[in-house]
Design an enzyme around this catalytic site. Structure first.
Site, PDB file in Angstrom:
ATOM      1  CB  ALA A 235      -9.550  13.128  18.393  1.00 40.55           C
ATOM      2  N   GLY A 236     -10.846  14.917  16.156  1.00 40.43           N
ATOM      3  CA  GLY A 236     -11.971  15.220  15.278  1.00 40.43           C
ATOM      4  C   GLY A 236     -11.567  15.304  13.820  1.00 40.43           C
ATOM      5  CG  ASP A 237      -8.779  18.123  12.624  1.00 35.38           C
ATOM      6  OD1 ASP A 237      -9.886  18.660  12.467  1.00 35.38           O
ATOM      7  OD2 ASP A 237      -7.815  18.690  13.178  1.00 35.38           O
TER       8      ASP A 237
END
Length: 313
Positions: A262-264
């Site tokens: 998700a952060g990527d």
């Protein structure tokens, strides 16, 4: 200055085996093979949006290494900076299957991997000069002292040429000797960047500040141009050196399937939009949208959209 590449990034990719049934990895008998790695995920997402991307690394001269190279080529990612290492193997990981929104269990087998032997010797000045933006992650910084030295060298070189830089801390405490060393080393890289993208908990650890604004000010007062903070269920919050600041509401999803990546996805949205000249607010909105899409599917990169799919978000 003409740049043949939009973005260059560097780090480790591993073969990832994702269990097809839920439960303890010890009981899993069937797996799906994927390529995984924080920086590779970002490179993949940016390439799918039509940006010209190069990924720098080392992979072993083995089936996992060839699998990763084939994956890169299928995604249209430039492989000129990837070395096929005959001495050390490609790392791999096992990942449990979750369908209830909890974080999956991931077991890493990366010690002594080809990528952990990245060093300043892997810096190709011409290749890096061809790119207008460098994206860095705390994962590449953590895998070895020589990999960190490569990041440090690349950041200084790109900054001296007037290129833009982004940094996602991506904290991996187990890979560092101590939290103090992690904080010192990652902040040194962050202060080379134009855009810093921590999660709220990461920002607290790295700066000692307890609020999004406090975290942002820590970096802005030291020369960073913009800080974009992932605030979980609250979405994201940003502040820039020119005074822009604000919260961006989250995208509500019906079901969270897999939180890994998700952060990527968020980084893909922010970086792509800023490189296209979008406002910081619009860039964070795109980051939220892609991050939300990423958590609705299994796998690290399956949710990263194409340009056509982005338009439908």
């Amino acid at each position: 200055m003409h740049n043949a590449l939009d973005v260059i990034t560097l780090g480790e990719a591993m073969a990832m085996f994702v269990a097809t049934e839920t439960g303890d990895l010890a009981g899993a008998g069937h797996f799906i093979k994927r390529a995984a790695g924080a920086e590779l995920n970002v490179a993949t997402g940016l390439a799918r949006l039509g940006l010209k991307v190069s990924w720098v690394s080392r992979v072993g001269d083995d089936s996992f290494g060839r699998f990763i190279l084939n994956t890169l080529r299928k995604e249209g990612i430039d492989t000129a900076g990837v070395t096929l290492d005959t001495r050390y193997p490609t790392g791999f990981q096992l990942k449990s299957k979750c369908d209830d929104g909890t974080d999956p269990i991931v077991e890493y087998f990366r010690k002594g991997s080809a990528a952990s032997h990245l060093s300043p010797e892997d810096f190709n000045a011409a290749l890096f000069s061809d790119a207008r933006h460098l994206h860095m992650s705390g994962v590449a910084a953590a895998i070895s002292t020589t990999s960190y030295a490569l990041l440090e060298h690349a950041a200084k070189a790109m900054k001296s040429q007037g290129k833009t830089l982004s940094f996602d801390p991506n904290l991996r405490p187990v890979l560092w000797k101590s939290e103090a060393e992690m904080v010192e080393k990652l902040n040194a890289l962050a202060l080379q960047a134009d855009w810093v993208l921590p999660g709220l908990k990461e920002g607290v650890i790295l700066t000692g500040q307890q609020t999004p604004e406090g975290i942002a000010d820590f970096y802005l007062q030291r020369g960073v141009k913009a800080v974009i903070i992932k605030t979980g269920p609250d979405g994201a919050w940003f502040k820039a050196a020119d005074g822009q600041q604000g919260a961006v509401a989250p995208i509500i999803v019906e079901k969270v399937v897999d939180t890994v990546g998700a952060g990527d996805g968020f980084a893909v949205g922010v970086i792509s939009a800023l490189l296209e000249g979008k406002t910081l607010h619009d860039a964070v909105r795109r980051g939220n949208a892609i991050g939300a899409r990423a958590i609705q599917v299994p796998g690290d990169s399956e949710g990263l959209p194409t340009r056509a799919e982005l338009g439908a978000l």
